[in-house]
Design a protein around this motif. Structure first.
Motif, PDB file in Angstrom:
ATOM      1  N   GLN A   4     -14.937 -34.083  -2.266  1.00  0.00           N
ATOM      2  CA  GLN A   4     -14.512 -35.468  -2.110  1.00  0.00           C
ATOM      3  C   GLN A   4     -15.691 -36.313  -1.650  1.00  0.00           C
ATOM      4  O   GLN A   4     -16.673 -35.813  -1.142  1.00  0.00           O
ATOM      5  CB  GLN A   4     -13.390 -35.581  -1.063  1.00  0.00           C
ATOM      6  CG  GLN A   4     -12.112 -34.939  -1.457  1.00  0.00           C
ATOM      7  CD  GLN A   4     -11.952 -33.535  -0.897  1.00  0.00           C
ATOM      8  OE1 GLN A   4     -12.883 -32.964  -0.379  1.00  0.00           O
ATOM      9  NE2 GLN A   4     -10.766 -32.990  -1.045  1.00  0.00           N
ATOM     10  N   ARG A   6     -17.506 -40.658  -1.903  1.00  0.00           N
ATOM     11  CA  ARG A   6     -17.541 -41.957  -2.554  1.00  0.00           C
ATOM     12  C   ARG A   6     -17.725 -41.796  -4.060  1.00  0.00           C
ATOM     13  O   ARG A   6     -18.336 -40.835  -4.528  1.00  0.00           O
ATOM     14  CB  ARG A   6     -18.717 -42.749  -1.969  1.00  0.00           C
ATOM     15  CG  ARG A   6     -18.799 -44.175  -2.470  1.00  0.00           C
ATOM     16  CD  ARG A   6     -19.969 -44.896  -1.855  1.00  0.00           C
ATOM     17  NE  ARG A   6     -21.235 -44.280  -2.286  1.00  0.00           N
ATOM     18  CZ  ARG A   6     -22.424 -44.719  -1.904  1.00  0.00           C
ATOM     19  NH1 ARG A   6     -22.526 -45.732  -1.094  1.00  0.00           N
ATOM     20  NH2 ARG A   6     -23.512 -44.130  -2.341  1.00  0.00           N
ATOM     21  N   SER A   7     -17.219 -42.755  -4.805  1.00  0.00           N
ATOM     22  CA  SER A   7     -17.350 -42.723  -6.261  1.00  0.00           C
ATOM     23  C   SER A   7     -18.822 -42.825  -6.653  1.00  0.00           C
ATOM     24  O   SER A   7     -19.633 -43.395  -5.923  1.00  0.00           O
ATOM     25  CB  SER A   7     -16.589 -43.903  -6.860  1.00  0.00           C
ATOM     26  OG  SER A   7     -16.839 -44.000  -8.238  1.00  0.00           O
ATOM     27  N   ARG A   9     -19.822 -44.377  -9.301  1.00  0.00           N
ATOM     28  CA  ARG A   9     -19.997 -45.688  -9.950  1.00  0.00           C
ATOM     29  C   ARG A   9     -19.621 -46.856  -9.039  1.00  0.00           C
ATOM     30  O   ARG A   9     -18.685 -46.769  -8.261  1.00  0.00           O
ATOM     31  CB  ARG A   9     -19.111 -45.757 -11.193  1.00  0.00           C
ATOM     32  CG  ARG A   9     -19.450 -44.723 -12.241  1.00  0.00           C
ATOM     33  CD  ARG A   9     -20.236 -45.314 -13.355  1.00  0.00           C
ATOM     34  NE  ARG A   9     -20.667 -44.301 -14.303  1.00  0.00           N
ATOM     35  CZ  ARG A   9     -21.760 -44.405 -15.004  1.00  0.00           C
ATOM     36  NH1 ARG A   9     -22.561 -45.454 -14.883  1.00  0.00           N
ATOM     37  NH2 ARG A   9     -22.098 -43.465 -15.860  1.00  0.00           N
ATOM     38  N   ARG A  15     -24.523 -47.226 -11.343  1.00  0.00           N
ATOM     39  CA  ARG A  15     -24.425 -45.970 -10.584  1.00  0.00           C
ATOM     40  C   ARG A  15     -25.008 -46.128  -9.192  1.00  0.00           C
ATOM     41  O   ARG A  15     -25.978 -46.855  -8.990  1.00  0.00           O
ATOM     42  CB  ARG A  15     -25.187 -44.863 -11.306  1.00  0.00           C
ATOM     43  CG  ARG A  15     -24.500 -44.375 -12.568  1.00  0.00           C
ATOM     44  CD  ARG A  15     -25.299 -43.295 -13.243  1.00  0.00           C
ATOM     45  NE  ARG A  15     -25.261 -42.043 -12.497  1.00  0.00           N
ATOM     46  CZ  ARG A  15     -24.402 -41.056 -12.741  1.00  0.00           C
ATOM     47  NH1 ARG A  15     -23.516 -41.170 -13.708  1.00  0.00           N
ATOM     48  NH2 ARG A  15     -24.418 -39.943 -12.036  1.00  0.00           N
TER      49      ARG A  15
END
Length: 124
Positions: A4, A6-7, A9, A15
């Motif tokens: 898990q 942060r994204s 993107r 990015r």
């Protein structure tokens, strides 16, 4: 392995470049996938040296009625699960799932994969 975090993107589609690698404390764990069967539990070490009891299979639930009486009752089947409709087919027990028991229908209020027990409240 995907942990898990942060994204990758941004909201614009660009990015994020990682400022550091992943740390051991950020590792999650596989879901316990508690289902109906002869009791089986697993104790796992968690962050900070604490222990967590994971229920892998459970046969009985502690069901509370509106009068405050609690009884140990055998679980027959899973009738509804808001978390995932496929969990009903697989008879997986999670928090919020509606189970059918000898006393009637009940909603699970504990987290079997985290607490190791099944507590429920009678709804019918």
């Amino acid at each position: 392995m995907h942990w898990q975090g942060r994204s990758v993107r941004k909201s614009t589609g660009g990015r994020y470049s990682p400022s550091r690698g992943k740390r051991r404390r950020e590792i999650g764990s596989a879901p316990a996938d508690t289902h109906i069967g002869i009791d089986r539990r697993k104790v796992s070490r968690t962050y900070g040296g604490n222990n967590k009891v994971r229920a892998l299979r459970c046969e009985y639930a502690a069901i509370s009625t509106k009068t405050g009486e609690t009884r140990k009752v055998k679980i027959e089947t899973v009738e509804e699960n808001a978390a995932n409709p496929n969990y009903v087919r697989r008879n997986l027990l999670t928090r919020g799932a509606i189970i059918r028991t000898e006393m009637g229908r009940a909603r699970i209020t504990s987290r079997p994969g985290q607490h190791g027990v099944i507590n429920a409240v009678l709804i019918e």
